[in-house]
Design a protein around this motif. Sequence first.
Motif, PDB file in Angstrom:
ATOM      1  N   HIS B  66       0.825  -1.182   0.044  1.00  0.00           N
ATOM      2  CA  HIS B  66      -0.130  -0.020  -0.023  1.00  0.00           C
ATOM      3  C   HIS B  66       0.762   1.199   0.046  1.00  0.00           C
ATOM      4  O   HIS B  66       0.639   2.329  -0.968  1.00  0.00           O
ATOM      5  CB  HIS B  66      -0.967  -0.008   1.113  1.00  0.00           C
ATOM      6  N   ILE B 102       1.005  -5.765  -6.402  1.00  0.00           N
ATOM      7  CA  ILE B 102      -0.216  -5.509  -5.574  1.00  0.00           C
ATOM      8  C   ILE B 102      -0.698  -6.797  -5.199  1.00  0.00           C
ATOM      9  O   ILE B 102      -0.875  -7.693  -6.171  1.00  0.00           O
ATOM     10  CB  ILE B 102      -1.249  -4.579  -6.440  1.00  0.00           C
ATOM     11  N   GLU B 103      -1.185  -7.046  -4.160  1.00  0.00           N
ATOM     12  CA  GLU B 103      -1.429  -8.433  -3.521  1.00  0.00           C
ATOM     13  C   GLU B 103      -2.327  -9.152  -4.457  1.00  0.00           C
ATOM     14  O   GLU B 103      -2.116 -10.372  -4.620  1.00  0.00           O
ATOM     15  CB  GLU B 103      -1.880  -8.510  -2.017  1.00  0.00           C
ATOM     16  N   HIS B 104      -3.384  -8.620  -5.056  1.00  0.00           N
ATOM     17  CA  HIS B 104      -4.313  -9.612  -5.399  1.00  0.00           C
ATOM     18  C   HIS B 104      -3.967  -9.754  -6.919  1.00  0.00           C
ATOM     19  O   HIS B 104      -4.764 -10.592  -7.762  1.00  0.00           O
ATOM     20  CB  HIS B 104      -5.856  -8.644  -5.304  1.00  0.00           C
ATOM     21  N   ASP B 123      -8.095  -7.353   3.573  1.00  0.00           N
ATOM     22  CA  ASP B 123      -8.007  -6.326   2.655  1.00  0.00           C
ATOM     23  C   ASP B 123      -9.453  -6.628   1.838  1.00  0.00           C
ATOM     24  O   ASP B 123      -9.711  -7.871   1.384  1.00  0.00           O
ATOM     25  CB  ASP B 123      -6.758  -6.405   1.533  1.00  0.00           C
ATOM     26  N   HIS B 125     -10.562  -6.207  -1.123  1.00  0.00           N
ATOM     27  CA  HIS B 125     -10.485  -6.839  -2.311  1.00  0.00           C
ATOM     28  C   HIS B 125      -9.849  -8.340  -2.514  1.00  0.00           C
ATOM     29  O   HIS B 125      -9.573  -8.800  -3.797  1.00  0.00           O
ATOM     30  CB  HIS B 125      -9.779  -5.978  -3.354  1.00  0.00           C
ATOM     31  N   SER B 305      -3.626  -0.695 -10.651  1.00  0.00           N
ATOM     32  CA  SER B 305      -4.403  -1.452  -9.525  1.00  0.00           C
ATOM     33  C   SER B 305      -4.485  -2.892  -9.510  1.00  0.00           C
ATOM     34  O   SER B 305      -4.401  -3.304 -10.562  1.00  0.00           O
ATOM     35  CB  SER B 305      -5.551  -0.458  -9.238  1.00  0.00           C
ATOM     36  N   CYS B 306      -5.114  -3.314  -8.460  1.00  0.00           N
ATOM     37  CA  CYS B 306      -5.504  -4.506  -8.359  1.00  0.00           C
ATOM     38  C   CYS B 306      -6.815  -4.870  -9.064  1.00  0.00           C
ATOM     39  O   CYS B 306      -7.083  -6.107  -9.589  1.00  0.00           O
ATOM     40  CB  CYS B 306      -5.671  -5.088  -6.843  1.00  0.00           C
ATOM     41  N   CYS B 366       0.326   0.265  -4.534  1.00  0.00           N
ATOM     42  CA  CYS B 366      -1.256   0.565  -4.493  1.00  0.00           C
ATOM     43  C   CYS B 366      -1.206   2.243  -4.516  1.00  0.00           C
ATOM     44  O   CYS B 366      -1.996   2.736  -4.918  1.00  0.00           O
ATOM     45  CB  CYS B 366      -1.782   0.340  -2.898  1.00  0.00           C
ATOM     46  N   CYS B 369      -4.092   4.755  -5.899  1.00  0.00           N
ATOM     47  CA  CYS B 369      -5.301   4.173  -5.817  1.00  0.00           C
ATOM     48  C   CYS B 369      -6.070   4.546  -4.499  1.00  0.00           C
ATOM     49  O   CYS B 369      -7.494   4.928  -4.658  1.00  0.00           O
ATOM     50  CB  CYS B 369      -5.328   2.677  -6.132  1.00  0.00           C
ATOM     51  N   LEU B 370      -5.565   4.517  -3.422  1.00  0.00           N
ATOM     52  CA  LEU B 370      -6.050   4.750  -2.170  1.00  0.00           C
ATOM     53  C   LEU B 370      -5.580   6.144  -1.540  1.00  0.00           C
ATOM     54  O   LEU B 370      -5.740   6.402  -0.459  1.00  0.00           O
ATOM     55  CB  LEU B 370      -5.876   3.802  -1.033  1.00  0.00           C
ATOM     56  N   ASN B 388     -11.166   0.867  -8.309  1.00  0.00           N
ATOM     57  CA  ASN B 388     -12.429   0.173  -7.978  1.00  0.00           C
ATOM     58  C   ASN B 388     -13.176   1.223  -7.121  1.00  0.00           C
ATOM     59  O   ASN B 388     -14.488   0.864  -6.684  1.00  0.00           O
ATOM     60  CB  ASN B 388     -12.095  -0.992  -7.489  1.00  0.00           C
ATOM     61  N   ARG B 394     -10.961   9.761  -1.903  1.00  0.00           N
ATOM     62  CA  ARG B 394     -10.189   8.437  -2.239  1.00  0.00           C
ATOM     63  C   ARG B 394      -9.016   8.739  -2.590  1.00  0.00           C
ATOM     64  O   ARG B 394      -7.974   7.974  -2.411  1.00  0.00           O
ATOM     65  CB  ARG B 394     -11.086   7.593  -2.963  1.00  0.00           C
TER      66      ARG B 394
HETATM   67  S1  SF4 Z   1      -7.979  -1.505  -4.106  1.00  0.00           S
HETATM   68 FE1  SF4 Z   1      -6.228  -0.296  -4.361  1.00  0.00          FE
HETATM   69  S2  SF4 Z   1      -5.470  -0.002  -2.558  1.00  0.00           S
HETATM   70 FE2  SF4 Z   1      -6.681  -1.753  -2.372  1.00  0.00          FE
HETATM   71  S3  SF4 Z   1      -5.396  -3.527  -2.773  1.00  0.00           S
HETATM   72 FE3  SF4 Z   1      -6.069  -2.723  -4.746  1.00  0.00          FE
HETATM   73  S4  SF4 Z   1      -4.725  -1.173  -5.505  1.00  0.00           S
HETATM   74 FE4  SF4 Z   1      -4.164  -1.457  -3.325  1.00  0.00          FE
END
Ligand code: SF4
Lengths: 159, 425
Positions: B66, B102-104, B123, B125, B305-306, B366, B369-370, B388, B394
């Motif tokens: 993040h 990014i994890e996902h 998380d 997502h 992003s994810c 991330c 994105c956040l 997303n 945001r």
């Molecule tokens: S929504 Fe954005 S902040 Fe959350 S894991 Fe996905 S890329 Fe990262």
Amino acid sequence: MGIVFKYGENVDTDVIIPARHLSTSVPAELAKHCMEDIDAEFVNQVKEGDIIVAGKNFGCGSSREHAPIAIKAAGVSCVIAPTFARIFYRNSFNTGLPILECEEAAVKIQAGDEVEVNFKTGEIRNTTKGETYQAEPFPEFISKIIACDGLVNYVKNNL
Amino acid sequence: MGMTMTQKILAAHAGLKTVKAGQFIEAELDIVLANDITGPVAIKEFQKMGAESVFDKNKVVLVPDHFTPNKDIKAAEQCKMMREFAVDQKIENYFEVGEMGIEHALLPEKGIVVAGDAVIGADSHTCTYGALGAFATGIGSTDMAAGMARGKAWFKVPSAIKFELIGKPTKWVSGKDVILHIIGMIGVDGALYQSMEFMGPGLKNLSMDDRFTMANMAIEAGAKNGIFLVDDKTMEYMKEHKNKNKAFKKKMKVYEPDKDAVYVETYVIDLSKIRPTVAFPHLPENTRTIDDVGEIRIDQVVIGSCTNGRMEDMKVTAKILKGKKVAKNMRLIIFPGTQNIYLECVKNGYAEIFVKAGAVFSTPTCGPCLGGHMGILAAGERAVATTNRNFVGRMGHVESEIYLASPAVAAASAIAGKIFNPEDL
Ligand code: SF4
């Protein structure tokens, strides 16, 4: 007994505690920024025991536990809404912030009303208006977690 | 009474023959995930629980994504704490900046999640892995801590909505448009506490990257999880992305809904009718088709992003940007999902196309994105983002605006300086 702060539908975790403040997880630090993106005055006005009443889907968005933690640390004793976003719902019980689902209360209670909540029975009393509303009682499984004062102790007992 | 796909996976992980909607169960977990924001909180809770070691060092995954590369001192402290925990607990699946993503985007790529798994992640997502036919859902840090300690989590068995997909999307329509269309239709709480199960003959016309994008945004409709039926494409993807670590053996299992599975509602979605779709501020449900967008000037475009930082997203972006320049005074930020995707972009020339077009090509993070770092918006600024969420504040100032769209729409908009239909380029 607490004074009500009222908000609309779909209050999301980004306004409850914006991500720019997430580089800390200290409750008192988080509380300083609680709700600041929809109500800059909230932190100055909220007093211990006050109550948040809001529209449907409260707490939607991210999984950040910082959201219920910030609300609780700000002094809020309960959040009432017709529905909660599911992660926020779990996180609240797991961290010890009481929340109640009650559509009638969410509609009828107004900002500034004085409200009293009985968590055992789910009864919500609006002393300003002289009305009473009935919230859904907690499911049995969740009552167990509440009885342990949150998930940390529940796990401690079951490890 | 028949079970849905999600219910079958949950029953199997709870050691029960059948489960039904509304029932509380405790399920065994295959993967427990956290990042640099939720991880440190979970680690503290883990210690408070009196736990000494994680239930299985191969099943806990920690990804600092993040605020990395560390954006400030506080972020550095949080990452340090997580890193020390990972070393101390001998956690194999901890990914340092140089190997992260990014994890996902990262977990499916590394073969860490497969069909039939039950996954919790601190998380929201985490639901992305439903694209692989796994049950995956977001939880908070305390649940994460309990999961790390016991390898189990409590769930209320969800009811489900069925999405029967038919037809084939047109050229510039992707999974992002499909999911935005669906959220526009059912609303941000349209699937609250429920599963969204995707199936039907149209499935074969959606790539894996399309499906990841769609499952990723199930949470944006309030869902507990989104899940896709497993088909040849899923099997092929899992074969290609087998985990290389011998100690970490993964066995996938394909679950299908019973013929008489109960769905609360069924929607038939004709993919051929879906138009490029944009979600207006400040909720993902405020959707309009590209034909009804009107003239919206923008200051920044964010692609990544994810949700949309995968290879196909980079490919369509490169296709549109090739030989073009972004509009004057426009900031285009492209952030791929993983180091692997980054490397592919370098190898096949996309990186050069991006930079020549006037884009910033960032390391996976991330970040924007956040509203963390790498592209924060000022008051009054407008961005088109392939992310997303377009909630208030945001991506920066509370008076900034985010329009959610596909990479094709975003790239076309970067060139035009306003929200633009890729069909008209
Ligand atoms: S929504 Fe954005 S902040 Fe959350 S894991 Fe996905 S890329 Fe990262």
